[in-house]
Structures are given as structure tokens and as C-alpha cells.
Scaffold this motif. Structure first.
Motif, PDB file in Angstrom:
ATOM      1  N   GLY A 117     -31.792  21.430  19.563  1.00 18.80           N
ATOM      2  CA  GLY A 117     -31.326  21.729  18.214  1.00 18.80           C
ATOM      3  C   GLY A 117     -29.840  21.548  18.016  1.00 18.80           C
ATOM      4  O   GLY A 117     -29.341  21.693  16.889  1.00 18.80           O
ATOM      5  N   GLN A 118     -29.141  21.207  19.087  1.00 24.93           N
ATOM      6  CA  GLN A 118     -27.682  21.133  19.010  1.00 24.93           C
ATOM      7  C   GLN A 118     -27.198  20.090  18.008  1.00 24.93           C
ATOM      8  O   GLN A 118     -26.250  20.318  17.256  1.00 24.93           O
ATOM      9  CB  GLN A 118     -27.112  20.823  20.396  1.00 24.93           C
ATOM     10  N   ALA A 119     -27.844  18.933  17.976  1.00 26.71           N
ATOM     11  CA  ALA A 119     -27.403  17.857  17.083  1.00 26.71           C
ATOM     12  C   ALA A 119     -27.444  18.293  15.625  1.00 26.71           C
ATOM     13  O   ALA A 119     -26.589  17.901  14.822  1.00 26.71           O
ATOM     14  CB  ALA A 119     -28.269  16.617  17.290  1.00 26.71           C
ATOM     15  N   ALA A 120     -28.430  19.120  15.283  1.00 22.45           N
ATOM     16  CA  ALA A 120     -28.556  19.565  13.894  1.00 22.45           C
ATOM     17  C   ALA A 120     -27.369  20.410  13.464  1.00 22.45           C
ATOM     18  O   ALA A 120     -26.857  20.258  12.342  1.00 22.45           O
ATOM     19  CB  ALA A 120     -29.860  20.346  13.714  1.00 22.45           C
ATOM     20  N   ILE A 121     -26.905  21.306  14.346  1.00 17.86           N
ATOM     21  CA  ILE A 121     -25.767  22.147  13.936  1.00 17.86           C
ATOM     22  C   ILE A 121     -24.480  21.329  13.896  1.00 17.86           C
ATOM     23  O   ILE A 121     -23.592  21.595  13.087  1.00 17.86           O
ATOM     24  CB  ILE A 121     -25.601  23.398  14.828  1.00 17.86           C
ATOM     25  N   ILE A 122     -24.393  20.307  14.739  1.00 16.72           N
ATOM     26  CA  ILE A 122     -23.230  19.418  14.668  1.00 16.72           C
ATOM     27  C   ILE A 122     -23.211  18.700  13.321  1.00 16.72           C
ATOM     28  O   ILE A 122     -22.150  18.446  12.739  1.00 16.72           O
ATOM     29  CB  ILE A 122     -23.253  18.412  15.829  1.00 16.72           C
ATOM     30  N   LEU A 127     -26.008  27.745  11.569  1.00 20.30           N
ATOM     31  CA  LEU A 127     -26.052  28.316  12.917  1.00 20.30           C
ATOM     32  C   LEU A 127     -27.153  29.357  13.032  1.00 20.30           C
ATOM     33  O   LEU A 127     -27.784  29.497  14.077  1.00 20.30           O
ATOM     34  CB  LEU A 127     -24.706  28.959  13.259  1.00 20.30           C
ATOM     35  N   ALA A 128     -27.396  30.094  11.938  1.00 27.60           N
ATOM     36  CA  ALA A 128     -28.414  31.138  11.972  1.00 27.60           C
ATOM     37  C   ALA A 128     -29.777  30.564  12.334  1.00 27.60           C
ATOM     38  O   ALA A 128     -30.554  31.201  13.062  1.00 27.60           O
ATOM     39  CB  ALA A 128     -28.481  31.851  10.625  1.00 27.60           C
ATOM     40  N   ASP A 129     -30.068  29.357  11.850  1.00 26.82           N
ATOM     41  CA  ASP A 129     -31.358  28.730  12.168  1.00 26.82           C
ATOM     42  C   ASP A 129     -31.423  28.348  13.643  1.00 26.82           C
ATOM     43  O   ASP A 129     -32.479  28.453  14.282  1.00 26.82           O
ATOM     44  CB  ASP A 129     -31.569  27.487  11.306  1.00 26.82           C
ATOM     45  N   TRP A 130     -30.293  27.894  14.176  1.00 23.96           N
ATOM     46  CA  TRP A 130     -30.227  27.502  15.594  1.00 23.96           C
ATOM     47  C   TRP A 130     -30.431  28.712  16.481  1.00 23.96           C
ATOM     48  O   TRP A 130     -31.221  28.688  17.424  1.00 23.96           O
ATOM     49  CB  TRP A 130     -28.875  26.844  15.854  1.00 23.96           C
ATOM     50  N   TYR A 131     -29.724  29.790  16.172  1.00 26.61           N
ATOM     51  CA  TYR A 131     -29.911  31.027  16.933  1.00 26.61           C
ATOM     52  C   TYR A 131     -31.352  31.521  16.819  1.00 26.61           C
ATOM     53  O   TYR A 131     -31.951  31.975  17.799  1.00 26.61           O
ATOM     54  CB  TYR A 131     -28.966  32.122  16.433  1.00 26.61           C
TER      55      TYR A 131
END
Length: 202
Positions: A117-122, A127-131
Motif C-alpha cells: 500500500g505504500q505507493a498509494a500514500i506516496i 494515511l488513515a486508510d494505509w494504517y
């Protein structure tokens, strides 16, 4: 809302007891480590990585699947993952905390959620969705993760991993050690070349 893990760059950079700058200072594998593979595997590969490191994400998505099939699933190697949060440190440290708070058997599921999921937050995803993806993979409820993040033991565990990286002379992420020796070539071929001479001969 998950409580923020109070681990800042100042805390990570604070003086640590470990100061040796060679691989001989690499901490031994302990019960606090997160391990993928059989405990009695003849070769131990230790990885220092960050969930906000693009090179780490690339390794986990492109190298790990074949590495796992070739060495871990066959019982030849166990992979030990140790957190070394990088910039943005607050983001990486919180992700590291969520992963450490997961059911131990689900740690690598959380790692996968963060790496993929890292690419999406970049690209600007929340960030809440990534966490939340990490929490969903953790085997615990959000409330349980929240309580764990507030526990000083969680911070101390991450700081111990950072101290171990310093003692081993780690300069960046991802960094790999094969049976205690640093390996510069982290490609599948490079790691294979370091591992194969250490495997028992039939």
C-alpha cells in the motif's frame, strides 16, 4: 482513531547504548523478533527495513515471493524482520508500532499490507486508510492496537531494533545479514550466492 505512537526522530536519534559499527555487533535473534520460517532453519537472514522506504517495498513485492518459495518454504532459511523507521519518521514509526502490536503470526501480513500500500500514500492516498489496512491484517481490533501503541513497551521494542541496527553498522534500508554477515547485493541472485555455501550438503 488509532492513537499516535509517540516515537519521533529525536527519540530515534537519542544516544543509544549500542555503539559498535561492525556486523559483529548484530543482536542475536530473540523471542522479541518477528520471524518467517522454521526456527531450526540452518541459515538466518536478518533484514532491517522501513515501511516507508520505497526500496524496501520493492524488495518485498518483487524479491520476497521467490525468495520465500526457494529458501523459506523449503526450510533452509528463516527471515527475521527488524524495524528501522526512516523519513517521514513519524509515519514509519507508527506503522512499525502497528506491526509490532499485531498477533506475532500475523506480523508479515501487516508488513505486506504496508509494503503493497505504500505507493498509494506516496500518490496522496489518506494515511488513515494505509494504517487501517495494517490493522485489518493484524489479527487484533483497532482498540487493541490503540492500547498497544500507548504501551511504553512498544516504543522500547522499536528503539531496541534501532539500537541493534546502529550496533551492526546499518547505513540504510533495506539492509540484510546472512548468518551475521552483511550482504551488499540484496537481489535474489546476490542473497542466493551468500546463502548457498552455508546450506548443509547432502
Amino acid at each position: 482513531m488509532i492513537r499516535t505512537l509517540f516515537l519521533t526522530l529525536a527519540l530515534i536519534a537519542a544516544p543509544l547504548t549500542a555503539s559498535a559499527q561492525t556486523a559483529s555487533g548484530l543482536p542475536a535473534v530473540s523471542a522479541s523478533d518477528r520471524v518467517l520460517g522454521r526456527a531450526d532453519a540452518p541459515v538466518t537472514v536478518i533484514e532491517y527495513a522501513s515501511f516507508v522506504c520505497s526500496h524496501c517495498a520493492q524488495w518485498h513485492m518483487t524479491v520476497l515471493p521467490e525468495f520465500k518459495a526457494r529458501f523459506i518454504d523449503t526450510g533452509q532459511v528463516k527471515l527475521v524482520f527488524r524495524n528501522l523507521p526512516t523519513n517521514p519518521t513519524q509515519v514509519g514509526a507508527r506503522a512499525a508500532g502497528i506491526a509490532r502490536c499485531a498477533v506475532p503470526a500475523r506480523f508479515f501480513d501487516v508488513a505486506s499490507a504496508f509494503m503493497t500500500g505504500q505507493a498509494a500514500i506516496i500518490d496522496g492516498a489518506p494515511l488513515a486508510d494505509w494504517y487501517a489496512a495494517g490493522v485489518a491484517a493484524s489479527g487484533k481490533t483497532e482498540a487493541q492496537i490503540d492500547a498497544c501503541l500507548a504501551d511504553p513497551a512498544t516504543l522500547n521494542g522499536i528503539r531496541a531494533e534501532v539500537a541493534g541496527a546502529s550496533a551492526a553498522g546499518v547505513q540504510g534500508t533495506p539492509s540484510f545479514f546472512v548468518n551475521g554477515r552483511a550482504v551488499a547485493d540484496t537481489s535474489l541472485d546476490g542473497l542466493s550466492a551468500a546463502i548457498r555455501p552455508l546450506l548443509p550438503r547432502n
